[in-house]
Design an enzyme around this catalytic site. Structure first.
Site, PDB file in Angstrom:
ATOM      1  N   HIS A 127       8.118   0.122 -10.404  1.00 33.74           N
ATOM      2  CA  HIS A 127       8.871  -1.341 -11.032  1.00 33.74           C
ATOM      3  C   HIS A 127       8.182  -1.827 -12.012  1.00 33.74           C
ATOM      4  CE1 HIS A 127      11.015  -2.313  -7.153  1.00 33.74           C
ATOM      5  NE2 HIS A 127      10.132  -1.477  -6.259  1.00 33.74           N
TER       6      HIS A 127
ATOM      7  N   HIS B 222       9.318   5.308  -7.197  1.00 33.10           N
ATOM      8  CA  HIS B 222       9.842   4.566  -8.228  1.00 33.10           C
ATOM      9  C   HIS B 222       8.723   3.503  -8.619  1.00 33.10           C
ATOM     10  CE1 HIS B 222      11.316   2.581  -4.462  1.00 33.10           C
ATOM     11  NE2 HIS B 222      11.329   1.281  -5.164  1.00 33.10           N
TER      12      HIS B 222
ATOM     13  N   ASP C 110      17.247  -3.020 -11.950  1.00 30.82           N
ATOM     14  CA  ASP C 110      17.237  -3.334 -10.766  1.00 30.82           C
ATOM     15  C   ASP C 110      18.247  -4.095 -10.359  1.00 30.82           C
ATOM     16  OD1 ASP C 110      16.351  -4.718  -8.131  1.00 30.82           O
ATOM     17  OD2 ASP C 110      14.765  -3.183  -8.256  1.00 30.82           O
TER      18      ASP C 110
ATOM     19  N   ASN D 171       5.479   0.553  -4.581  1.00 35.74           N
ATOM     20  CA  ASN D 171       5.784   0.245  -2.997  1.00 35.74           C
ATOM     21  C   ASN D 171       5.499   1.544  -2.186  1.00 35.74           C
ATOM     22  OD1 ASN D 171       5.909  -2.407  -3.747  1.00 35.74           O
ATOM     23  ND2 ASN D 171       7.888  -2.327  -3.971  1.00 35.74           N
TER      24      ASN D 171
ATOM     25  N   CYS E 278      18.650   9.727  -5.854  1.00 38.64           N
ATOM     26  CA  CYS E 278      19.075  10.937  -6.611  1.00 38.64           C
ATOM     27  C   CYS E 278      20.487  10.921  -7.024  1.00 38.64           C
ATOM     28  CB  CYS E 278      18.755  11.735  -5.325  1.00 38.64           C
ATOM     29  SG  CYS E 278      16.900  12.567  -4.963  1.00 38.64           S
TER      30      CYS E 278
ATOM     31  N   CYS F 164      19.706  10.292  -0.909  1.00 35.97           N
ATOM     32  CA  CYS F 164      18.889   9.489  -1.260  1.00 35.97           C
ATOM     33  C   CYS F 164      19.632   8.671  -2.343  1.00 35.97           C
ATOM     34  CB  CYS F 164      17.649  10.410  -2.098  1.00 35.97           C
ATOM     35  SG  CYS F 164      16.802   9.243  -3.358  1.00 35.97           S
TER      36      CYS F 164
ATOM     37  N   HIS G 259      12.892  14.757  -6.836  1.00 36.50           N
ATOM     38  CA  HIS G 259      12.668  13.675  -5.715  1.00 36.50           C
ATOM     39  C   HIS G 259      11.275  14.028  -5.172  1.00 36.50           C
ATOM     40  CE1 HIS G 259      14.051  11.600  -2.263  1.00 36.50           C
ATOM     41  NE2 HIS G 259      12.830  12.274  -1.513  1.00 36.50           N
TER      42      HIS G 259
END
Length: 114
Positions: A102, A100, A31, A87, A8, A5, A47
């Protein structure tokens, strides 16, 4: 931690990132392909594949949202406005399989839900 990942690996310091905020539960970083003047990702250190999986841990989900609000404050967009986006799934164009948030702001964002 999931060995394959990307997020991670970022959390572990194996992949460089620009930290914006960090605590015991979350790590927030800029980002690399920003969609707004302010575009920060808030990821749980633990995770979880996506927001739906993260919803199974209400305490951690709350920590992610609180960290997002702190990022908005630190980045100076709390007063002018900001957007939170998760998302989940192919149609949402998710590209990293680690939940995650944003945090977007710092400019007039394209209309959504008006």
């Amino acid at each position: 931690m999931s060995a394959d990942c990307l997020f991670c690996k970022i959390i572990a310091g194996e992949v460089p990132s620009t930290e914006v905020y960090s605590d015991d539960a979350v790590y927030a970083f800029r980002d690399i392909n920003p969609q707004a003047r302010v575009h920060v990702l808030v990821v749980p250190r633990e995770h979880h594949e996506d927001a739906e999986a993260l919803a199974g841990d209400p305490g951690l989900l709350s920590s992610v949202l609180k960290a997002g609000a702190e990022v908005a404050r630190v980045e100076g967009v709390r007063e002018s406005g900001f957007r939170f986006v998760f998302n989940t799934g192919d149609d949402a164009c998710r590209t990293v399989f680690h939940a995650h948030l944003h945090v977007l702001g710092g400019e007039q964002l394209a209309g959504f839900g008006r």
